[in-house]
Design an enzyme around this catalytic site. Structure first.
Site, PDB file in Angstrom:
ATOM      1  N   SER A  64       0.747  -1.204   0.037  1.00 29.63           N
ATOM      2  CA  SER A  64       0.103   0.028   0.068  1.00 29.63           C
ATOM      3  C   SER A  64       0.955   1.302  -0.027  1.00 29.63           C
ATOM      4  O   SER A  64       2.072   1.308   0.386  1.00 29.63           O
ATOM      5  CB  SER A  64      -0.851   0.139   1.221  1.00 29.63           C
ATOM      6  OG  SER A  64      -1.378   1.109   1.298  1.00 29.63           O
ATOM      7  N   TYR A  92      -2.315  -0.946  10.207  1.00 32.37           N
ATOM      8  CA  TYR A  92      -2.028  -1.163   8.821  1.00 32.37           C
ATOM      9  C   TYR A  92      -0.909  -0.636   8.235  1.00 32.37           C
ATOM     10  O   TYR A  92      -0.200  -1.139   7.676  1.00 32.37           O
ATOM     11  CB  TYR A  92      -3.337  -0.401   8.161  1.00 32.37           C
ATOM     12  CG  TYR A  92      -3.482  -0.629   6.666  1.00 32.37           C
ATOM     13  CD1 TYR A  92      -4.141  -1.806   6.314  1.00 32.37           C
ATOM     14  CD2 TYR A  92      -3.074   0.156   5.829  1.00 32.37           C
ATOM     15  CE1 TYR A  92      -4.592  -2.113   4.816  1.00 32.37           C
ATOM     16  CE2 TYR A  92      -3.447  -0.059   4.614  1.00 32.37           C
ATOM     17  CZ  TYR A  92      -4.070  -1.245   3.878  1.00 32.37           C
ATOM     18  OH  TYR A  92      -4.261  -1.492   2.681  1.00 32.37           O
TER      19      TYR A  92
END
Length: 260
Positions: A142, A155
């Protein structure tokens, strides 16, 4: 070159994983599908791919929080398909909350699925790849594997860790014909972010589309979300012979998010 090889994609029943599965299947690549479906529903999805693309398929709904389940999943996939030539670690979950109140169970779940599962799938895949002197490991990280955002402690930590894992695997496997890369998308139009958009819409008393635009442009200069298929097409390129020297890279697809 790629027809007849086998790709295993975690989290491939929706979003990026499903779109990527279609892109690879179009090239005659056999598929191991995985996701949150019961076995009957997953078997039907696998059969749809098999019928449409004339490829060999397998479905498994292994719990990626359980290392024993991952081991059984990978052994079954290798025994059934012969080898895993292309490994795409795509499965991921999200929870947004400030560090001081972040739930411990959410932290452990995000670490397990977004990072630790990739370690296990890679570990099980490497012997066959080394034996064949060819392999492609592609981790869907990401933009949050490169930069941070508030309320995304677990995350960001997991995705930063996935980028680091990718680099180590690339170094260790460089002489075996195996590449390892991390794709780092910005905003992708998948169900994973719908909750964030809905929260903004509720707080701002705005429409879903207005909230979506607000969410995108707060971080990313390009004011649109990426179609998941674009990531599948990039994966296909990384599997090609043209990309054989690209390894150990963290490759942003982020609408200039990290260019700022």
């Amino acid at each position: 070159m790629l027809a007849g090889k086998t790709a295993l994609i975690t989290g491939s029943t929706s979003g990026i994983g499903l779109a990527s599965a279609h892109v690879l299947a179009e090239q005659g690549i056999n598929l191991v599908l995985h996701g949150l479906m019961d076995n009957d529903e997953g078997a039907r999805l696998a059969q749809e791919f098999s019928d449409k693309y004339q490829i060999k398929t397998l479905f498994d709904n292994a719990n990626l929080m359980d290392s024993n389940a991952i081991s059984a999943f990978m052994k079954r996939a290798i025994q059934t398909m012969g080898s895993i030539d292309i490994l795409i670690n795509n499965a991921g979950i999200q929870h947004t909350e400030a560090v001081d109140t972040f739930p411990e169970d959410k932290w452990h779940a995000i670490m397990a699925i977004n990072l630790t599962a990739a370690f296990h799938t890679i570990q099980h895949s490497l012997a066959g790849m080394k034996e064949n002197s060819w392999g492609r490991i592609i981790n869907i990280a990401s933009v949050h594997g490169l930069v941070a955002s508030k309320n995304k402690a677990a995350y960001c930590a997991a995705k930063h860790g996935l980028v680091g894992l990718t680099k180590v695997v690339a170094l260790e496997c460089a002489e075996h014909g195996i590449t390892a890369n991390a794709i780092c998308p910005g905003w992708v139009d998948t169900p994973l972010i719908n909750e964030q958009i809905t929260d903004i819409a509720n707080k701002e008393n705005s429409s879903f589309e207005q909230a979506k635009y607000q969410l995108i442009t707060a971080k990313q200069p390009l004011p649109e979300m990426m179609d998941p298929r674009q990531i599948g097409e990039f994966i296909l390129f990384l599997c090609s012979d043209s990309a054989r020297s690209i390894t150990g890279s963290s490759l942003p697809m982020d609408g200039a998010w990290t260019a700022q």
